[in-house]
Design an enzyme around this catalytic site. Sequence first.
Site, PDB file in Angstrom:
ATOM      1  N   ASP A 108       2.057  33.466 -31.875  1.00  0.00           N
ATOM      2  CA  ASP A 108       0.849  33.740 -32.845  1.00  0.00           C
ATOM      3  C   ASP A 108       0.514  35.297 -32.774  1.00  0.00           C
ATOM      4  O   ASP A 108       1.085  35.827 -32.158  1.00  0.00           O
ATOM      5  CB  ASP A 108      -0.208  32.713 -31.981  1.00  0.00           C
ATOM      6  CG  ASP A 108      -1.199  32.256 -33.265  1.00  0.00           C
ATOM      7  OD1 ASP A 108      -1.294  32.976 -34.349  1.00  0.00           O
ATOM      8  OD2 ASP A 108      -2.262  31.563 -32.902  1.00  0.00           O
ATOM      9  N   GLU A 132     -11.721  30.256 -36.498  1.00  0.00           N
ATOM     10  CA  GLU A 132     -11.371  30.772 -35.092  1.00  0.00           C
ATOM     11  C   GLU A 132     -12.571  31.235 -34.252  1.00  0.00           C
ATOM     12  O   GLU A 132     -13.657  30.660 -34.209  1.00  0.00           O
ATOM     13  CB  GLU A 132     -10.299  32.027 -35.101  1.00  0.00           C
ATOM     14  CG  GLU A 132      -8.963  31.332 -35.978  1.00  0.00           C
ATOM     15  CD  GLU A 132      -7.743  32.285 -36.089  1.00  0.00           C
ATOM     16  OE1 GLU A 132      -7.593  32.906 -34.983  1.00  0.00           O
ATOM     17  OE2 GLU A 132      -7.238  32.451 -36.951  1.00  0.00           O
TER      18      GLU A 132
END
Length: 625
Positions: free
Chosen positions: A318, A511
């Site tokens: 990621d 997020e």
Amino acid sequence: MALPSRHQLTAALLLFFAALAAISLSAISEKYDGLLPPLNPAYLDRALPIENRIEDLLSHMTLEEKVGQMALVEHGSISPDEAARFSIGGILSGGGGKPEGENTPRGWARMVAAYDKASRSTRLKIPVLYGADANHGQGNVPGATIFPHFLGLGAANDEALVERVAQATARESRALGILWIYSPTLDLPRDIRWGRVYEAFGDDPKRVSVLGAAFVHGMQKEQVVATAKHYIGLGSMRWGSSTSDTPAYRIDQGNTPADEAALRQEYLPPFRAAVDAGVGSVMVGLNTWGPQKLSASTYLITDVLKGELGFNGFVVSDWYGVYEVATSTRESAVRGINAGIDMVMLPYDYDVFVREVTDAVRRGEIPQSRIDDAVRRILRQKFAFGLFEARPAPDLSILGSSEHRTLAREVAGKSLVLLKDTSHVLPIATTTRTIRVAGSAADNTGLQSGGWTIEWQGVDGNVLPGATSILAGIKRQAGTSLVQYAKDGAFAEKDIAEIGIAVVGEKPYAEGLGDNELPRISREDRQAIARMRGSVQTLVVVIIAGRPLIVTDDIPNWDAVVMAWLPGSEGDGFADVLFGHVPFTGTLPLPWPARVRQLPMNPDGTTSNGSAPLFPRGYGLKTSQ
Ligand code: BGC
Ligand code: BGC
């Protein structure tokens, strides 16, 4: 002057062609450091089995080209020419990673095509894989169909429906040349304070496994590579354990306790289902497993995922994740790749990566066999998903097509969960005299779509081309009822209306910026509800939010409550159910806590302190119609 003889002519022609060949060869060898492209290479032969094509291509590649294939770079950090020069394997658009010029489907298609074209002009013509997040439709792109976020799909809990959503999303992506999507999310959120709860199907491994596999099938059926993420244990991080240096991050990118039993019983089954469904890639999370960053875990990536689960696609790290495993970029890359990461989402400094990794291979710090394994895995998907074959020109009219919007409307309706309706006010009769609508999310397609829409953090306002707000849907379907709207709940009329609908909730986030120690209805919206309460007989509260909110003390004052999650671009889907054309059928995909002190929730749906949640997982009242 005498005419040249036939011999002289032939000789002159030969000389001419020889000179031409010499010029073009020197141009090519200058560009590729003396390397010529292979003549009629077997890997371009579609008739050969994929594994043979992979081996043939691998045999022609230099170490630099192999390492280039292992790099995933954000488009803003690299030009198409540079990507070609470094033989970069993947380019991505992060959240809001729009084209520089025109932010339209056409602008997106052009941006992607430029990288594709450049990659096909290289020595080995290895097409670049362009990736993007499309976690509720191709959300980055203005004009795309925006489906409900995954938590709403979890509430609808309909495998066939999820497969159709994935297919439509894949078609809209493919039209842009985006052949790789960072979905489905298979996280199991156990703490509503986390800013990514809405990206998951729920916290029940069974529901998540079934829906995740359906998503993979749908997406890959349309020839777009899916990504199961985030491997592994995301959703079980401890509040306060975030390792991010952004202060707002409190739990995202945090610590998941290393728990072997939970790994096997909870976290692995959804990934096993995705692997069994043939998922092409798996993304490793930014969390830690015990003290260790996931990207450095040989055990979890190589032994468990590739070994035990038999995953033969490629593992992608990621955003900047590999660089968090050690203090130097070089050491981080070495450890990440040795642990089993095949493609590294850098996402910035590709030249440093290629230099450091090739050097590390030459010095024996990364075995050549590990590099070959990584490249094989990446190429396998490129062959399997037809990247090496010529592509038809995309049809952009598919973005936001009426067929896809109709599907999004259906899903939005099926995702609604009816939490309370003591006075049986729902569905609302279209002959009601007056319906009053208030709240920040009533007429705001940005809010009803949430994060990962146009921008990483989402947008506020009616800025989505072709979208319908909830208010617009209500007005369209209200029959003979008079619909009055005041965002702040202060209506000029002095009479009391039969029904008030307050559409309230959270502002968009994504997020860790959405981590919140007390998720609740915004202050502005609580005020709107209070103002409206006195001017309506019956109050229906509709919650637009990416997670259950703490509403325990408010609910007794409300007659009916609908959880609408983040329903996306089609406000008519809400009105369909409100007015009874479609019944309420959604159920909670995770338990709804009464208080923050009950967090985190236990896997069996009970709370940390043993007191009852406000609503259990699976709860949802039904209406018949
Ligand atoms: C997120 C991923 C996402 C990636 C690319 C990361 O920050 O954690 O879920 O796919 O960015 O946008
Ligand atoms: C990107 C996101 C990414 C995030 C990570 C943002 O700038 O747009 O895709 O997930 O950074 O920090």
